[in-house]
Design a protein around this motif. Structure first.
Motif, PDB file in Angstrom:
ATOM      1  N   LYS A   1      -3.427  -1.174  -9.562  1.00  0.00           N
ATOM      2  CA  LYS A   1      -4.797  -1.625  -9.448  1.00  0.00           C
ATOM      3  C   LYS A   1      -4.849  -2.859  -8.560  1.00  0.00           C
ATOM      4  CE  LYS A   1      -5.978   0.063 -14.020  1.00  0.00           C
ATOM      5  NZ  LYS A   1      -6.435   1.317 -13.550  1.00  0.00           N
ATOM      6  N   PHE A   2      -6.040  -3.071  -7.970  1.00  0.00           N
ATOM      7  CA  PHE A   2      -6.255  -4.313  -7.240  1.00  0.00           C
ATOM      8  C   PHE A   2      -6.121  -5.463  -8.221  1.00  0.00           C
ATOM      9  CE2 PHE A   2      -9.007  -1.694  -4.387  1.00  0.00           C
ATOM     10  CZ  PHE A   2      -8.335  -1.978  -3.210  1.00  0.00           C
TER      11      PHE A   2
ATOM     12  N   ASP B   1      -9.230   2.518  -5.437  1.00  0.00           N
ATOM     13  CA  ASP B   1      -7.796   2.252  -5.269  1.00  0.00           C
ATOM     14  C   ASP B   1      -6.966   3.432  -5.759  1.00  0.00           C
ATOM     15  OD1 ASP B   1      -5.567   0.543  -4.560  1.00  0.00           O
ATOM     16  OD2 ASP B   1      -5.258   0.279  -6.712  1.00  0.00           O
TER      17      ASP B   1
ATOM     18  N   GLN C   1      -5.164   1.883   5.267  1.00  0.00           N
ATOM     19  CA  GLN C   1      -4.744   0.485   5.105  1.00  0.00           C
ATOM     20  C   GLN C   1      -4.882  -0.267   6.423  1.00  0.00           C
ATOM     21  OE1 GLN C   1      -3.687  -1.331   2.448  1.00  0.00           O
ATOM     22  NE2 GLN C   1      -3.249  -3.138   3.676  1.00  0.00           N
TER      23      GLN C   1
ATOM     24  N   ARG D   1       0.828  -1.206   0.000  1.00  0.00           N
ATOM     25  CA  ARG D   1       0.000   0.000   0.000  1.00  0.00           C
ATOM     26  C   ARG D   1       0.866   1.261   0.000  1.00  0.00           C
ATOM     27  NH1 ARG D   1      -4.081   1.539  -2.202  1.00  0.00           N
ATOM     28  NH2 ARG D   1      -5.084  -0.391  -1.607  1.00  0.00           N
TER      29      ARG D   1
ATOM     30  N   ASN E   1       0.541   4.481  -8.943  1.00  0.00           N
ATOM     31  CA  ASN E   1      -0.724   3.853  -8.568  1.00  0.00           C
ATOM     32  C   ASN E   1      -0.832   2.505  -9.262  1.00  0.00           C
ATOM     33  OD1 ASN E   1      -1.494   6.021  -7.033  1.00  0.00           O
ATOM     34  ND2 ASN E   1      -2.600   7.009  -8.700  1.00  0.00           N
TER      35      ASN E   1
ATOM     36  N   ASP F   1     -11.270  -0.099  -8.793  1.00  0.00           N
ATOM     37  CA  ASP F   1     -10.110   0.545  -9.411  1.00  0.00           C
ATOM     38  C   ASP F   1     -10.091   2.044  -9.097  1.00  0.00           C
ATOM     39  OD1 ASP F   1      -9.315  -1.858 -10.481  1.00  0.00           O
ATOM     40  OD2 ASP F   1     -10.044  -1.434 -12.509  1.00  0.00           O
TER      41      ASP F   1
END
Length: 169
Positions: free
Chosen positions: A80-81, A108, A123, A23, A78, A105
């Protein structure tokens, strides 16, 4: 002073440590390296760990500090999951899956745009399930400051999400 068993007390924390490092750094390989470095540092201090109140807190602080140091050296990007962290249900249709994935997305991305402290607090609280008190101890902040940072982070994400989601309506 209590006896510490590395396999029983420290190794089970590796997934939490990874998520925290990931994170902060936004880099899977970097997060894996940070967790490995954390494990090495904890192993090297295994004789002194019995004096530490919480092994988990000790490991999280090491991970956080390493991740911050490394992310300051390298510009964070950045990410993405991935499918593993999304937990998208197979029981809903493809359109609903697509909408859910796009929302995740976007969230996130918005989390990634937060300042480091707010990102870390979100987090730990919303994804790891730590209490305000635990987060305050880990980050060496007053509990009220943790609550304020979390509130501001959530408000900023909510405001930005509504702004983006409602665009063009």
């Amino acid at each position: 002073m209590r006896e510490i068993d590395f396999r029983r007390d420290v190794l089970p924390l590796k997934d939490k440590l990874f998520r925290l490092a990931y994170r902060i750094t936004f880099d899977r390989m970097e997060a894996e390296d940070i967790v490995q470095e954390t494990m090495i540092r904890v192993w090297n201090k295994r004789d002194e760990i019995g004096e530490v109140g919480s092994i988990e807190a000790f490991c999280l602080v090491i991970t956080r500090n390493l991740a911050i140091d490394r992310s300051q050296k390298k510009e964070a990007q950045n990410v993405k999951f991935d499918a593993q962290t999304e937990n998208i249900s197979e029981s809903i249709g493809p359109y609903e899956n697509l909408i859910r994935k796009e929302r995740l997305d976007l969230i996130d991305q918005l989390i990634g745009e937060l300042p480091e402290k707010q990102r870390t607090i979100i987090q730990l609280r919303d994804m790891e399930g730590y209490t305000y008190k635990e987060i305050a101890e880990l980050l060496e902040l007053p509990e009220e400051q943790v609550k304020v940072n979390l509130f501001r982070a959530r408000q900023k994400i909510k405001h930005q999400y509504k702004k983006i989601d409602g665009y063009g309506l």
